[in-house]
Design an enzyme around this catalytic site. Structure first.
Site, PDB file in Angstrom:
ATOM      1  N   ASP A  54      -1.616  28.033  39.030  1.00 45.59           N
ATOM      2  CA  ASP A  54      -2.487  29.167  39.044  1.00 45.59           C
ATOM      3  C   ASP A  54      -2.552  29.931  39.892  1.00 45.59           C
ATOM      4  O   ASP A  54      -2.165  29.968  41.284  1.00 45.59           O
ATOM      5  CB  ASP A  54      -3.798  28.293  39.450  1.00 45.59           C
ATOM      6  N   TYR A  59      -3.543  37.837  44.509  1.00 42.67           N
ATOM      7  CA  TYR A  59      -2.710  37.026  45.472  1.00 42.67           C
ATOM      8  C   TYR A  59      -1.342  37.847  45.872  1.00 42.67           C
ATOM      9  O   TYR A  59      -0.705  37.373  46.922  1.00 42.67           O
ATOM     10  CB  TYR A  59      -2.658  35.635  44.963  1.00 42.67           C
ATOM     11  N   HIS A 117     -11.798  37.270  37.532  1.00 42.97           N
ATOM     12  CA  HIS A 117     -12.110  36.668  38.908  1.00 42.97           C
ATOM     13  C   HIS A 117     -13.137  36.398  39.625  1.00 42.97           C
ATOM     14  O   HIS A 117     -13.723  35.443  39.935  1.00 42.97           O
ATOM     15  CB  HIS A 117     -11.016  37.544  39.643  1.00 42.97           C
TER      16      HIS A 117
END
Length: 358
Positions: A54, A59, A117
């Site tokens: 994931d 990120y 998200h």
């Protein structure tokens, strides 16, 4: 019958999505701000049998994951790769472009799961609901084109999901939300299950806070496990797809052992039944005596339990019952689970937990 353990594409139990695909219940999470380690990811794939990764554009490690996957030697078709759309890319055209860019950074031709998200968009001149609807229509198109094998959302509340239901066509396959012993949004979990949305939980260790809680430490001592394993197992046994993150190989190894057979001082043994062995197609070849000693009793936990009565010519389907998942702390007490006399030949289908004793 052997219990399933983490290890290889077929070793980790899965949960079915509404579109017929199956997602591994245990994955490896990544994050920004020091939340990624190349060596740890390679170790997870090569040594721990992890097949569910994931990540997210936010990120900043999608391209790093491509290198780790290549080095691991694991085939693409064995992997479940999830990434997420950041709010700066919301909108119909931006979403499609961002998906292709994520695929390029990851070095893949498709995503197993693509998530919005966050529900908030912050687009001037448009409401969050308008932007979510526009973005989701692009997600639906990506799904129809096969670029995303499954689509979902993250951090969505019931109100956001209700609006999406009114505005769009395809129901999200997954909703990924923070989930741990101190953050258990049961109303949201129940809502998702009522609409065949798989609930996926991040931060199963409560960012480390759960590891020092007295009750969790007590359970860890009772079962001869670590506090992290207790939290991860608790999450999974509540029917939650669980994605702990770590940058340390030894911690990932420890987390993966959450899936293995457990025992306690009273002689109770806990197993995840193998999905393939317990599938409907093979159930006629399974006897209750493969699961427990003759005359034994079992406590059954799971989303679905199919009761089978063993006759002279094999096993015949009797009826199906829905059994709520029970918290780890109440395994032995069994407040909501079903007690079965397995001496009559009960056979149980797919992805739940049971305990036996003579």
């Amino acid at each position: 019958m052997a219990a399933a353990e983490v290890g290889g594409a077929h070793g980790c139990p899965t949960l079915p999505l509404a579109n017929g695909r199956s997602i591994p219940v245990l994955g490896l999470g990544t994050s920004h701000q020091g939340g990624y380690s190349h060596d740890a990811v390679v170790h997870a794939l090569q040594k721990c049998g992890i097949r569910h990764i994931d990540t997210a554009k936010r990120y900043g490690c999608e391209s790093l994951l491509q290198k780790a996957i290549e080095e691991s030697g694991v085939k693409r078709e064995e992997l479940w790769i999830t990434t997420k759309l950041w709010h700066s890319d919301y909108g119909y055209e931006n979403t499609k472009k961002a998906c292709l860019e994520s695929c390029e950074r990851l070095g893949v031709e498709y995503l197993d799961l693509y998530l919005i998200h966050w529900p908030d968009a912050h687009v001037p001149g448009k409401s969050n609901r308008e932007v979510r609807a526009e973005t989701w229509r692009a997600m639906e198109e990506l799904y129809e084109r096969g670029l995303c094998r499954s689509i979902g959302v993250s951090n969505f509340l019931i109100s956001h999901l209700e609006q999406l239901k009114e505005d769009c066509v395809i129901t999200p396959h997954v909703n990924q939300v923070e989930y741990h012993p101190f953050q258990r949004p049961q109303e949201l979990v129940d809502y998702c299950r009522s609409r065949d949305i798989v609930f996926e939980g991040y931060c199963p260790l409560a960012k480390g806070e759960a590891l020092t809680h007295p009750s969790i430490i007590q359970l860890a001592k009772k079962y001869g496990r670590t506090p992290a394993q207790i939290c991860i197992r608790w999450s999974i046994q509540n029917g939650i797809v669980t994605i702990p993150k770590s940058t340390k190989a030894e911690r990932i190894q420890e987390n993966c052992k959450s899936m293995r057979s457990w025992g306690d001082s009273a002689g109770h043994s806990w197993y995840f039944l193998d999905e393939q062995t317990c599938s409907v197609g093979s159930v006629s070849r399974i006897s209750c005596l493969d699961l427990v000693p003759e005359g034994g009793m079992a406590l059954v936990y799971g989303l679905n339990c199919i009761r089978m009565n063993k006759g002279n010519s094999g096993v015949e389907l009797s009826k199906e019952k829905h059994i709520p998942w029970t918290s780890l702390a109440y395994f032995i007490e069994v407040q909501a689970a079903l007690t079965l006399d397995l001496a009559v030949g009960e056979v149980l289908r797919k992805e739940f937990l049971f305990c036996w004793w003579g």
